[in-house]
Design an enzyme around this catalytic site. Structure first.
Site, mmCIF file in Angstrom:
data_model
loop_
_atom_site.group_PDB
_atom_site.id
_atom_site.type_symbol
_atom_site.label_atom_id
_atom_site.label_comp_id
_atom_site.label_asym_id
_atom_site.label_seq_id
_atom_site.Cartn_x
_atom_site.Cartn_y
_atom_site.Cartn_z
ATOM 1 N N LYS A 227 0.827 -1.209 0.000
ATOM 2 C CA LYS A 227 0.000 0.000 0.000
ATOM 3 C C LYS A 227 0.864 1.263 0.000
ATOM 4 C CE LYS A 227 -3.926 1.695 2.671
ATOM 5 N NZ LYS A 227 -4.793 1.365 3.813
ATOM 6 N N GLY B 102 15.554 1.084 -3.430
ATOM 7 C CA GLY B 102 14.887 2.321 -3.046
ATOM 8 C C GLY B 102 13.610 2.548 -3.838
ATOM 9 N N GLU C 213 12.393 7.566 -5.229
ATOM 10 C CA GLU C 213 12.678 8.472 -6.343
ATOM 11 C C GLU C 213 12.460 7.860 -7.720
ATOM 12 O OE1 GLU C 213 16.313 11.113 -5.021
ATOM 13 O OE2 GLU C 213 16.417 9.159 -4.078
#
Lengths: 771, 331
Positions: free
Chosen positions: A667, A735, A738
């Site tokens: 989520k 990650g 970004e």
């Protein structure tokens, strides 16, 4: 499948294989209720007895020396406590020079020692701060401070300075260029080629919470409430600037109302609030106006980029050239790695990458979500699309024909790479095969319809993090680490990880974060926070289980006597020898040993410990980067509608398929990826900071005139994660923060090209460019 | 914000007297523009006379079939009113194209008429601006002017009028009712706003002590077939690059009635009389529409930043008339 993970394998733990009960579940965020009910207190919401308020006075010239300040009008305003200028401000130590042995030295947004100098380095630099009993009085009085200047010539016009750019030097953390073969010769010889120039404007972060600071001195002890992305840097920086021991400074930042890079560095507002509190002897709060943020906090650099591609008729890339010009400020700013993704995305035979810089008299630029790749992918992925048009090849097919087996510039191995899978899945889910390639060939009523794709790419990093984990006899677990919660859901994710690592319910774990009194965490930057904390948290949980096992083995009667750690699994609140084997709960172990709790720590917050930790980190980082190329990547699919009469572009459909390694919380990950896409839509279509080329003044410092997307600009966004762990990263995490903003602007420009036949190479793609 | 006195006026006579006696006084309606300008230090009234309690918030039908709109009717209520939606759909649409739901709930009709430009040089007190500080020069002419006017401009000012509502009112031949201690007068929309000329700080026909009390819409069979088209940089909450308010009546393929006005391109809400003249009696075809648009934009003068608006306006006018012809008013 060419993207099979190539790293060595080892026996994964249950938490890594996702057989635990929490990791992977789309749980609600633990701070959701506090945030939605307003119970969460942000930096400008902490009450203090005797609180005073501060406001900035900004320079109205671009470069010069202050020749006089008339504060009489401001001082006469009822409620004004102080007008602090360079004429009366106490001395502060200047910002420190940057050193790789002390990463905190990177914290200064600018080298200007505010109010300790009569020099003005950019239009809008703070030249005074007014402190008053109310924010209204402070702001009114700030408007009455009269400053006279001797103006000096300034360099502010990026476009005019482009020709004076100099090559960027390479550093340990960033490379200014790369070369393989002779790309210019290969380009000249290529049967099919494109050679295009792209520009991107300056952008600003526009976090929903403008920068705010509350500073309280108690003797030589300082407490600062601040929405920061780097508690440790801020604490160390303030200690140094104000000449007090680091242990005397406490930074509290439990909630950060968005940041996107804009709260990584320490900017004028923070330093001057602390100064104002020092001068007045009162707790002081300064909440910057939106305009104040634009004038004193850096944004994203503008860029001019060249991408040239040469290919054989079958689409094989023979030449890839990507050069960039970006800006830094005369007093600071980081070179933006606009060519970063071009080192990794295509197996071109010859490659030339070069980053160039101009220095302007401007507020220093600063990281903004995916610095480098966000603007770099716009140029590269637009050019690849244009090459596909020139070749008459499907743009996905062209990419797949040039998908590298190894890192193109140096032959290093990819730790993990699933771009092929991302495109294959995306094309199927998006209905890419229904696209007719001819520009203008798809319509919906009066609208021209276009479909575009582009790759997303963002390197994955890992930073040092100190973590402690304490398990109590009542079964509760406390994880402590001074990391940052800017909306991404860090506390929830780490609670999930700890729950599985210890085999306890998610609800039993509480995570403490956002406070410099906690073990020192990583900064929230480089999309590295979750993996960085997870690595230390997993290690701490292993240590904790080892300690508990040792306790059990030392005490008579434990069913765990004689067991080794490798034989045991953590589940049901204890340690057990296999699914049906003997074992016992942590509570039982602690009770028998007569203990209330057990604790384990990773990393040291002592001075020596910190230096050792950073050295270990730097050597591991460099060693790792010699071996592997690690990155998150993805494939964007978008559909746009263009009004043929007016040139208005509306994004009507979006799908992003991402390889972000293991997904801890579906989520929150989807939400974060979606947020990046929304930011990319703004970058592509409407956002632009207007810097007057005559004097460097920002002319649209507010949300009425700087056009972030509104809800009506954002289509339904479908996000899909491949959810395959990266074998070289803790828990397999790459990650998330970004990667999704990268490639978005190109996907839109490519879809517009498909809809209209027009290639817009200068962002943003506003209607006037399509008339 | 500069400290100021606040007065709440219980009735029109008190409000008018308060302003007549105090040259530093300003009326405060919804405050969506005035308060912003006060925060930025552009407006610095000594006294703010709150008029929101005055009984000027009614919308009513006039005996001649027209509609009278009280000056304090909130924009959201105006847009939703059944009379407006049925008889003047262009006005409802124009209001809804402006600002955000929250702002429309506050903003009044009278205040919208007096909305000031969004020129960034007007808003920045460090910049030159003849409108804010007469004689200081114009930052926009040699600076950023992408949002600026190409019609009705002068060497002193090219600031665009920002209102959407006013563009529809111009197309509908609205009349503004104003009152002062000297009495009541009626000002047609066409002469309510003033082009900048050499005095860009004078923006309307109003004297400082006059209060807008109502807007009257004359009966217009043409207006029932009307729409508002706003071209902007994002889908909502942005000022117009170009906007078109158009009402069209066609019989047997010939234009028998037309009302046309432009926004975003002019220093005042721009009544497109040249285009109307070209259209009346002409065949209702794409070619006539285009020719009318060209006639209207013929005197336009663009700068590097905003010259695109000339072609964009031609296209928007043509497209809006085409759509009115083929689809009529929006549902």
């Amino acid at each position: 499948m060419t993207s099979t993970p190539t790293a060595p394998t080892r026996t994964p733990s249950p938490v890594e294989t996702g057989t635990g009960r929490s990791v992977g579940r789309p749980l609600d965020r633990v701070d959701g209720t506090a945030k939605t009910t307003g119970a969460a207190r942000y930096a400008a919401e902490h009450p203090h007895p005797g609180l005073a308020h501060a406001a900035l006075v900004h320079a109205a010239v671009t470069r010069g020396r202050i020749t006089g300040i008339d504060a009489a009008g401001a001082e006469a305003v009822p409620g004004v406590l102080a007008v602090i200028t360079h004429e009366n401000a106490p001395a502060m130590k200047p910002p420190p020079p940057v050193s790789v042995l002390n990463l905190s030295s990177l914290a200064s947004g600018s080298s200007v020692n505010y109010l300790n100098t009569d020099e003005v380095h950019w239009n809008g630099q703070p030249v005074a701060v007014v402190v008053a009993e109310t924010p209204e009085a402070a702001r009114h009085a700030a408007g009455l401070v009269r400053v006279s200047y001797r103006e000096l010539p300034a360099t502010v016009d990026f476009a005019a300075e482009e020709g004076n750019a100099v090559p960027q030097k390479s550093s340990a953390l960033q490379s200014g260029g790369a070369r393989k073969g002779d790309a210019e010769a290969a380009l000249a010889a290529a049967p099919v080629s494109v050679d295009l120039r792209f520009t991107t404007p300056p952008y600003h972060h526009n976090a929903i919470e403008p920068h705010a600071t509350t500073a309280v001195w108690d003797g030589d002890r300082l407490t600062v409430h601040e929405g920061t992305q780097n508690i440790t840097w801020l604490r160390d920086h303030l200690a140094l600037r104000f000449g007090v021991p680091v242990r005397n400074v406490r930074v509290v930042a439990p909630y950060v109302g968005g940041a996107f890079g804009g709260k990584t560095m320490v900017w004028a507002g923070t330093v001057l609030t602390v100064l104002a509190a020092r001068v007045t002897g009162r707790p002081v709060r300064m909440a910057l106006t939106r305009e104040g943020v634009y004038r004193t906090v850096g944004g994203r650099t503008p860029s001019a980029q060249r991408v040239a591609l040469g290919a054989r008729a079958d689409g094989t890339l023979t030449a890839l050239i990507h050069t960039s010009v970006t800006q830094t400020g005369r007093t600071g700013g980081l070179p933006e790695q606009a060519t970063s993704q071009s080192r990794h995305l295509y197996a071109a035979e010859n490659i030339l990458l070069r980053q160039n810089l101009v220095e302007l008299d401007a507020v220093p630029n600063t990281p903004m979500r995916a610095p480098g790749e966000s603007i770099g992918t716009f140029a590269l992925e637009s050019a690849v699309d244009e090459l596909a048009c020139a070749l008459g090849l499907d743009p996905i097919e062209l990419r797949m024909r040039n998908e590298p087996e190894r890192n193109p510039v140096d032959g290093k191995r990819f730790a993990h790479r699933m771009l092929r899978e991302a495109y294959a899945l995306g094309a199927e889910r998006f209905g890419w095969s229904g696209r007719t390639p001819e520009p203008g060939s798809m319509r919906d009523g009066g609208w021209l319809v276009g479909l575009g794709v582009a790759s997303a790419y963002h390197p994955s990093w890992q930073m040092p993090a100190n973590v402690t984990v304490r398990l109590s006899a009542d079964g509760s677990v406390v994880v402590r680490c001074g990391f940052h919660e800017m909306g991404m859901g860090g506390a929830t994710a780490q609670a999930q990880i700890a729950a599985d690592a210890l085999g306890v319910p998610f609800e039993a774990v509480r995570v403490e974060y956002g406070d410099s009194d906690l073990p020192s965490g990583p900064g929230a930057g480089g999309s590295a926070q979750t993996a960085s904390v997870a690595a230390s948290l997993l290690a701490a949980c292993e240590k904790l289980k080892g300690s508990l096992l040792a306790l059990a083995r030392r005490s008579g009667g434990s069913p765990l006597r004689g067991r080794r750690p490798g034989d045991l699994e953590a589940r049901d609140g204890g340690l057990w020898a296999g699914p049906a084997g003997p074992g016992e709960t942590y509570a039982a172990i602690l009770a028998r040993a007569g203990r209330d709790s057990a604790e384990a720590a990773v990393g040291s917050d002592t001075r020596v410990g910190k230096v050792t930790g950073q050295l270990r980190f730097m050597s591991k980082l460099l060693r790792d980067r010699r071996r592997w190329v690690k990155a998150a990547c993805g494939a964007h699919f978008c559909e746009v509608r263009v009004d043929p009469d007016t040139g208005e572009v509306r994004v009507s459909r979006w799908l992003g398929v991402f390889d972000v390694g293991r997904v801890v919380n579906a989520k929150m990950v989807a939400s974060q990826l979606r947020g990046g896409i929304v930011m990319g839509i703004g970058m592509a279509l409407s956002e632009e900071t207007l810097v007057d080329p005559r004097n460097g003044r920002i002319m649209n410092p507010g949300l009425a005139d700087y056009h972030v997307p509104v809800h009506a600009d954002v289509p339904p966004i479908d996000v899909h994660c491949l959810d395959v762990p990266d074998p070289t990263m803790p828990l397999g995490l790459l990650g998330v923060g970004e990667v999704s903003v990268t490639g978005v602007a190109a996907a839109i420009a490519n879809a517009v090209r498909h809809a209209t036949g027009r290639r817009v190479r200068d962002l943003p793609v506003t209607p006037d460019k399509l008339l | 914000m500069r400290p100021f006195s606040y007065v709440s006026a219980p009735d029109v006579a008190t409000a008018l007297r308060a302003v007549a006696d105090d040259p530093g006084a300003k009326f405060l309606g919804g405050g969506t523009n005035l308060v912003d300008l006060m925060r930025a230090g552009i407006e610095q009234p000594d006294t703010v006379v709150d008029i929101t309690s005055l009984p000027l918030a009614e919308i009513g039908e006039r005996p001649d079939g027209g509609v009278r709109i009280g000056a304090l009717v909130r924009n959201s209520r105006l847009a939703a009113h059944p009379l407006i939606r049925a008889r003047y759909p262009v006005l409802s649409q124009a209001v809804l194209a402006g600002a955000s739901a929250q702002l429309r709930n506050m903003a009044t009709v009278g205040g919208n008429l007096l909305q000031r430009t969004r020129c960034p040089y007007f808003y920045d007190r460090t910049a030159a601006c003849n409108k804010r500080e007469p004689g200081s020069g114009c930052g926009a002419i040699g600076g950023f002017n992408r949002g600026h006017a190409v019609l009705g401009v002068s060497g002193a000012c090219i600031a665009a009028h920002p209102s959407d509502m006013c563009v529809a009112l111009a197309a509908l031949d609205a009349v503004v009712e104003v009152e002062s201690v000297r009495g009541v007068r009626r000002v047609p929309m066409a002469s309510f706003h003033r082009p900048p000329g050499e005095t860009p700080h004078v923006e309307t026909d109003l004297s400082p002590d006059e209060l807008v009390t109502a807007v009257e819409l004359p009966p217009s069979p043409t207006a029932a077939n009307s729409r508002y088209r706003k071209v902007r940089d994002r889908a909502s909450y942005a000022f117009a690059l170009v906007s078109v308010a158009a009402a069209l009546e066609v019989r047997d393929g010939t234009v028998t009635g037309v009302g046309l006005a432009l926004g975003g391109v002019a220093t005042t809400p721009w009544r497109a009389r040249r285009a109307e003249h070209a259209l009346l009696g002409a065949p209702a075809t794409e070619e006539s529409f285009r020719r009318a648009a060209e006639a209207e934009l013929a005197p336009a003068t663009g700068l590097p930043g905003n010259a695109f608006k000339i072609e964009m306006a031609r296209r928007a006018v043509t497209a809006t008339l085409r759509r009115l012809l083929t689809e009529g008013s929006p549902a």
